[in-house]
Every structure is written in structure tokens, then in C-alpha cells.
Motif scaffolding. Sequence first.
Motif, PDB file in Angstrom:
ATOM      1  N   GLY A  89       0.823  -1.198   0.000  1.00 48.70           N
ATOM      2  CA  GLY A  89       0.000   0.000   0.000  1.00 48.70           C
ATOM      3  C   GLY A  89       0.857   1.248   0.000  1.00 48.70           C
ATOM      4  N   ARG A  90       0.234   2.381  -0.263  1.00 42.77           N
ATOM      5  CA  ARG A  90       1.036   3.578  -0.435  1.00 42.77           C
ATOM      6  C   ARG A  90       1.185   4.382   0.838  1.00 42.77           C
ATOM      7  NH1 ARG A  90      -1.473   8.280  -1.231  1.00 42.77           N
ATOM      8  NH2 ARG A  90      -3.712   8.433  -1.444  1.00 42.77           N
ATOM      9  N   TYR A  91       0.606   3.913   1.950  1.00 35.10           N
ATOM     10  CA  TYR A  91       0.710   4.632   3.203  1.00 35.10           C
ATOM     11  C   TYR A  91       1.690   3.921   4.129  1.00 35.10           C
ATOM     12  CZ  TYR A  91      -3.642   6.680   1.573  1.00 35.10           C
ATOM     13  OH  TYR A  91      -4.599   7.310   0.832  1.00 35.10           O
ATOM     14  N   THR A  92       2.542   4.671   4.787  1.00 31.36           N
ATOM     15  CA  THR A  92       3.468   4.083   5.751  1.00 31.36           C
ATOM     16  C   THR A  92       3.610   5.034   6.927  1.00 31.36           C
ATOM     17  OG1 THR A  92       5.357   5.123   4.658  1.00 31.36           O
ATOM     18  CG2 THR A  92       4.806   2.865   3.988  1.00 31.36           C
ATOM     19  N   GLY A  93       3.965   4.442   8.062  1.00 34.75           N
ATOM     20  CA  GLY A  93       4.297   5.270   9.220  1.00 34.75           C
ATOM     21  C   GLY A  93       3.067   5.800   9.930  1.00 34.75           C
ATOM     22  N   THR A  94       3.306   6.540  10.976  1.00 34.96           N
ATOM     23  CA  THR A  94       2.256   7.125  11.786  1.00 34.96           C
ATOM     24  C   THR A  94       2.093   8.591  11.414  1.00 34.96           C
ATOM     25  OG1 THR A  94       2.782   5.631  13.589  1.00 34.96           O
ATOM     26  CG2 THR A  94       1.508   7.604  14.137  1.00 34.96           C
ATOM     27  N   VAL A  95       0.863   9.007  11.220  1.00 37.49           N
ATOM     28  CA  VAL A  95       0.569  10.379  10.822  1.00 37.49           C
ATOM     29  C   VAL A  95      -0.225  11.043  11.934  1.00 37.49           C
ATOM     30  CG1 VAL A  95      -0.556  11.825   9.099  1.00 37.49           C
ATOM     31  CG2 VAL A  95       0.512   9.665   8.400  1.00 37.49           C
ATOM     32  N   GLU A  96       0.205  12.222  12.352  1.00 40.47           N
ATOM     33  CA  GLU A  96      -0.553  12.972  13.344  1.00 40.47           C
ATOM     34  C   GLU A  96      -1.912  13.309  12.770  1.00 40.47           C
ATOM     35  OE1 GLU A  96      -0.214  17.039  16.020  1.00 40.47           O
ATOM     36  OE2 GLU A  96       1.480  16.367  14.792  1.00 40.47           O
ATOM     37  N   ASP A  97      -2.951  13.121  13.553  1.00 37.01           N
ATOM     38  CA  ASP A  97      -4.312  13.193  13.036  1.00 37.01           C
ATOM     39  C   ASP A  97      -5.034  14.422  13.587  1.00 37.01           C
ATOM     40  OD1 ASP A  97      -6.779  12.746  12.045  1.00 37.01           O
ATOM     41  OD2 ASP A  97      -7.094  10.804  12.985  1.00 37.01           O
ATOM     42  N   PRO A  98      -5.222  15.462  12.746  1.00 37.59           N
ATOM     43  CA  PRO A  98      -5.977  16.633  13.189  1.00 37.59           C
ATOM     44  C   PRO A  98      -7.473  16.492  12.954  1.00 37.59           C
ATOM     45  CG  PRO A  98      -5.108  17.052  11.009  1.00 37.59           C
ATOM     46  CD  PRO A  98      -4.663  15.649  11.387  1.00 37.59           C
ATOM     47  N   VAL A  99      -7.906  15.371  12.331  1.00 37.82           N
ATOM     48  CA  VAL A  99      -9.289  15.262  11.875  1.00 37.82           C
ATOM     49  C   VAL A  99     -10.291  15.250  13.028  1.00 37.82           C
ATOM     50  CG1 VAL A  99     -10.915  13.901  10.499  1.00 37.82           C
ATOM     51  CG2 VAL A  99      -8.533  14.145   9.751  1.00 37.82           C
ATOM     52  N   PRO A 100     -10.040  14.564  14.151  1.00 40.66           N
ATOM     53  CA  PRO A 100     -11.056  14.562  15.205  1.00 40.66           C
ATOM     54  C   PRO A 100     -11.457  15.961  15.672  1.00 40.66           C
ATOM     55  CG  PRO A 100      -9.445  12.851  15.634  1.00 40.66           C
ATOM     56  CD  PRO A 100      -8.919  13.660  14.487  1.00 40.66           C
ATOM     57  N   GLU A 101     -10.471  16.839  15.859  1.00 46.85           N
ATOM     58  CA  GLU A 101     -10.802  18.191  16.303  1.00 46.85           C
ATOM     59  C   GLU A 101     -11.531  18.967  15.203  1.00 46.85           C
ATOM     60  OE1 GLU A 101     -11.696  21.163  18.550  1.00 46.85           O
ATOM     61  OE2 GLU A 101     -10.780  19.317  19.304  1.00 46.85           O
ATOM     62  N   GLN A 102     -11.114  18.770  13.957  1.00 50.37           N
ATOM     63  CA  GLN A 102     -11.818  19.423  12.845  1.00 50.37           C
ATOM     64  C   GLN A 102     -13.268  18.954  12.779  1.00 50.37           C
ATOM     65  OE1 GLN A 102      -9.421  18.283   9.501  1.00 50.37           O
ATOM     66  NE2 GLN A 102      -7.746  19.676  10.008  1.00 50.37           N
ATOM     67  N   MET A 103     -13.461  17.656  12.980  1.00 50.15           N
ATOM     68  CA  MET A 103     -14.807  17.087  12.923  1.00 50.15           C
ATOM     69  C   MET A 103     -15.658  17.600  14.077  1.00 50.15           C
ATOM     70  SD  MET A 103     -15.521  13.023  12.330  1.00 50.15           S
ATOM     71  CE  MET A 103     -14.690  12.992  10.736  1.00 50.15           C
ATOM     72  N   ARG A 104     -15.068  17.653  15.260  1.00 52.10           N
ATOM     73  CA  ARG A 104     -15.805  18.146  16.424  1.00 52.10           C
ATOM     74  C   ARG A 104     -16.216  19.603  16.225  1.00 52.10           C
ATOM     75  NH1 ARG A 104     -16.048  16.352  21.719  1.00 52.10           N
ATOM     76  NH2 ARG A 104     -14.397  14.816  21.322  1.00 52.10           N
ATOM     77  N   ALA A 105     -15.291  20.430  15.751  1.00 50.01           N
ATOM     78  CA  ALA A 105     -15.599  21.850  15.533  1.00 50.01           C
ATOM     79  C   ALA A 105     -16.680  22.017  14.468  1.00 50.01           C
ATOM     80  CB  ALA A 105     -14.327  22.592  15.136  1.00 50.01           C
ATOM     81  N   ALA A 106     -16.609  21.218  13.413  1.00 52.45           N
ATOM     82  CA  ALA A 106     -17.605  21.331  12.343  1.00 52.45           C
ATOM     83  C   ALA A 106     -18.981  20.886  12.829  1.00 52.45           C
ATOM     84  CB  ALA A 106     -17.167  20.499  11.134  1.00 52.45           C
ATOM     85  N   ALA A 107     -19.035  19.834  13.664  1.00 49.95           N
ATOM     86  CA  ALA A 107     -20.318  19.384  14.204  1.00 49.95           C
ATOM     87  C   ALA A 107     -20.912  20.432  15.142  1.00 49.95           C
ATOM     88  CB  ALA A 107     -20.139  18.055  14.936  1.00 49.95           C
ATOM     89  N   GLU A 108     -20.073  21.047  15.969  1.00 49.04           N
ATOM     90  CA  GLU A 108     -20.563  22.107  16.851  1.00 49.04           C
ATOM     91  C   GLU A 108     -21.091  23.279  16.029  1.00 49.04           C
ATOM     92  OE1 GLU A 108     -17.814  23.321  19.892  1.00 49.04           O
ATOM     93  OE2 GLU A 108     -17.045  21.285  20.116  1.00 49.04           O
ATOM     94  N   ALA A 109     -20.371  23.653  14.965  1.00 44.38           N
ATOM     95  CA  ALA A 109     -20.806  24.765  14.125  1.00 44.38           C
ATOM     96  C   ALA A 109     -22.120  24.443  13.421  1.00 44.38           C
ATOM     97  CB  ALA A 109     -19.718  25.098  13.101  1.00 44.38           C
ATOM     98  N   PHE A 110     -22.272  23.194  12.994  1.00 48.75           N
ATOM     99  CA  PHE A 110     -23.522  22.800  12.342  1.00 48.75           C
ATOM    100  C   PHE A 110     -24.695  22.925  13.306  1.00 48.75           C
ATOM    101  CE2 PHE A 110     -26.507  19.201  11.718  1.00 48.75           C
ATOM    102  CZ  PHE A 110     -27.166  19.710  10.603  1.00 48.75           C
ATOM    103  N   LEU A 111     -24.555  22.389  14.511  1.00 44.70           N
ATOM    104  CA  LEU A 111     -25.654  22.471  15.468  1.00 44.70           C
ATOM    105  C   LEU A 111     -25.951  23.917  15.848  1.00 44.70           C
ATOM    106  CD1 LEU A 111     -24.754  19.440  17.776  1.00 44.70           C
ATOM    107  CD2 LEU A 111     -26.639  19.576  16.124  1.00 44.70           C
ATOM    108  N   ALA A 112     -24.917  24.724  15.963  1.00 41.24           N
ATOM    109  CA  ALA A 112     -25.122  26.128  16.312  1.00 41.24           C
ATOM    110  C   ALA A 112     -25.846  26.892  15.211  1.00 41.24           C
ATOM    111  CB  ALA A 112     -23.777  26.795  16.599  1.00 41.24           C
ATOM    112  N   ALA A 113     -25.739  26.429  13.965  1.00 40.66           N
ATOM    113  CA  ALA A 113     -26.383  27.110  12.840  1.00 40.66           C
ATOM    114  C   ALA A 113     -27.865  26.777  12.722  1.00 40.66           C
ATOM    115  CB  ALA A 113     -25.672  26.745  11.536  1.00 40.66           C
ATOM    116  N   LEU A 114     -28.351  25.814  13.500  1.00 42.00           N
ATOM    117  CA  LEU A 114     -29.747  25.394  13.415  1.00 42.00           C
ATOM    118  C   LEU A 114     -30.613  26.174  14.398  1.00 42.00           C
ATOM    119  CD1 LEU A 114     -29.243  21.509  13.363  1.00 42.00           C
ATOM    120  CD2 LEU A 114     -29.442  23.052  11.395  1.00 42.00           C
ATOM    121  N   ASP A 115     -31.876  26.391  14.037  1.00 43.55           N
ATOM    122  CA  ASP A 115     -32.809  26.944  15.003  1.00 43.55           C
ATOM    123  C   ASP A 115     -33.271  25.829  15.939  1.00 43.55           C
ATOM    124  OD1 ASP A 115     -34.770  25.450  13.681  1.00 43.55           O
ATOM    125  OD2 ASP A 115     -35.554  27.157  12.567  1.00 43.55           O
TER     126      ASP A 115
END
Length: 335
Positions: free
Chosen positions: A4-30
Amino acid sequence: MSGGRYTGTVEDPVPEQMRAAAEAFLAALDGPDRDAARHAFDDEPARRWLEYRPRPRPGVTLAGLDVTARKAAHRLLATALSPAAYAQAMAVMALEEVLDRAEDWRRGRHSGDYWVAVFGDPARDDDWAWRFEGHHLSVSMTVADDRISPAPVFLGANPATVRHAGRPVSRPLGPEEDLARELLDALGPGGRSAAIIADEAPADIISATRAAAPDRLDPLGVPRGRLRPTGRALLDRLVALYLDRLPPELAAREADRLDGGELHFAWAGPVEPGRRHYYRVQGEDLLIEYDNTTEDGNHAHTVLRRPAGDFGADVLAAHHAAAHPPGPVRPGAPR
């Protein structure tokens, strides 16, 4: 996944991005929309939901949201998908209008008929989840202790191909078909004989809309270890194509998890293009399925699943084990 083309360990910023986006989505709703979008994390039937047909479903629909909330929903979806897969998802949604026209507008299909549901509180809870879903699109993400379990991910297309003067105008799932056909061609007569498990394709993907995918589908087909180098490389590329639906950090983690394990490739149906066909790839906690099985071979389904990890089963088990380690066994206590 060897090669496969992936090797090694990669630092993962996605959980925080996902959490922030979910909070922003809920905040945008009435208020009423926020109530419709939010569900308890322990609402298992709603959270472990998978439905790629046009059906009512939990959540709030894009059609009823204002532009700010709709954009927040799309930004949440984008945290779970690579740029290429996000483009595929947008094409899938737009095809609802094309399909509605082809059906003489009888069923009222529309590109706003996609629903978002959030389970738990992304701002406060260690365990939470979300889903973006509608006809031919279902993306479920589960987060536990800032580890993401990224499955199931379903993409379909009807029509799978729109042509003008013999040339494709729209073919969002073309790579998924073309690469599998390239692999089939590279197998040679012996490998192809082992890979083709049936003369006719099943009516649909076999995992269907089940909350739990089968641990194993028989026959397995041809194992990667029996393939020649070109075949092994193409099978690895096919798996990477599906993992590449995820952001690079998640795809890298999933590839590392599969590295070194055996893979099997199976095909059902005729090998000629334009006829009903199906394939699947199975590995350790991996199930990839593809079908194009309507009369005209122009209606595709694809899914990436983890039979032991769908809907966060893996990260939730790890969280539970860490939060509730077994205590010492008392002398004489039953084991």
C-alpha cells in the motif's frame, strides 16, 4: 495491506476538525431543527442506521435549512471525505435531479433530500457520532476519545453514466469500476477462474442496509498471495481507492491496520462492460462491495465497511476497556 502507499504514523488533526464542524452545524440550526438533528448517543437503532434508498430517516433535511446551516452541513461532511470523495458525493447528490427528470418528475426526487444526524454532544462528550445520508449516499463517523471509526461509507450513482455522442458526461464512480476491471484483466486465466465466483451477479450488495455487516462472505475468491506482482499491486490500488475516500490521516491509519493481512478479491457476473456485474474485497475487518446490476448495467452501488468496527464498535470497545479495566480477581471467585 502489503504494497500500500501509506506508511508510518501520521498525526491526526481530523477529530478536532470534525468536532468543531459538528458544533458549528448544530449552532447554525434553530431550535426545532436542532432538536430534529440531535439524538442520544445510546439510541442504538438511530445511530446504527444505514439506508441508501429514498426513505424517511433520522435527522434534519438539507431542504429545510437556510444557506448558513446547509453550508455548515457540507463542511461537516467534508471533514470525513477526501477532496476527490467529496466531489463524488456532490455528484451523487446532483444526480437526484437527473434521475427525477428521467422519471418524468413523478417521484419528486431532489438534491436537498439529504439528512444530517448528530448523536451525543460533540462539545462535551468523549463519545459521539454523526451521519450524512440520503439516496445513494451514507457517511457515518463515530468518535471516541478523539479516535474516529470511519465506516460505513456508501456511495451510489443512478444513472452511473450519462453519455453524449458516446462519451461520458458524468461517471462519478468510474474509477471503482475501471480499476477492478484492470485487476480482473491482469489475473490471467488461472487467477480469473479463482476470482469469478458466479456467472450471475447478485441483485445488490450483499451487506445491504444491515446494521452489522457479515464477518465473511463465501466464496472468498482469489487470495492476494496467489497473484503475480502486477495483480497484487492492482489489488492494493483498488483497496487504496476506497480508503482514499477518507481524509489522508484516516486513510493512512486504516492502511496501517490492514498492512500484512491477507486480502481476497471476488467477481460475479459477466466480464464484458455494460452487463450486470459485482465484486468485493475482503480482509481483516474490511469489506468492500461494488455492484452494477440493473437491466442496463447503469446503476452502481459501492460501500466501504468494517464488519468488526462499523459504527464505532472498535473505538467504543477500546474506550470501554480503558475506562473500565477489569479489577483483580478475588481468591476463590468464579472466573
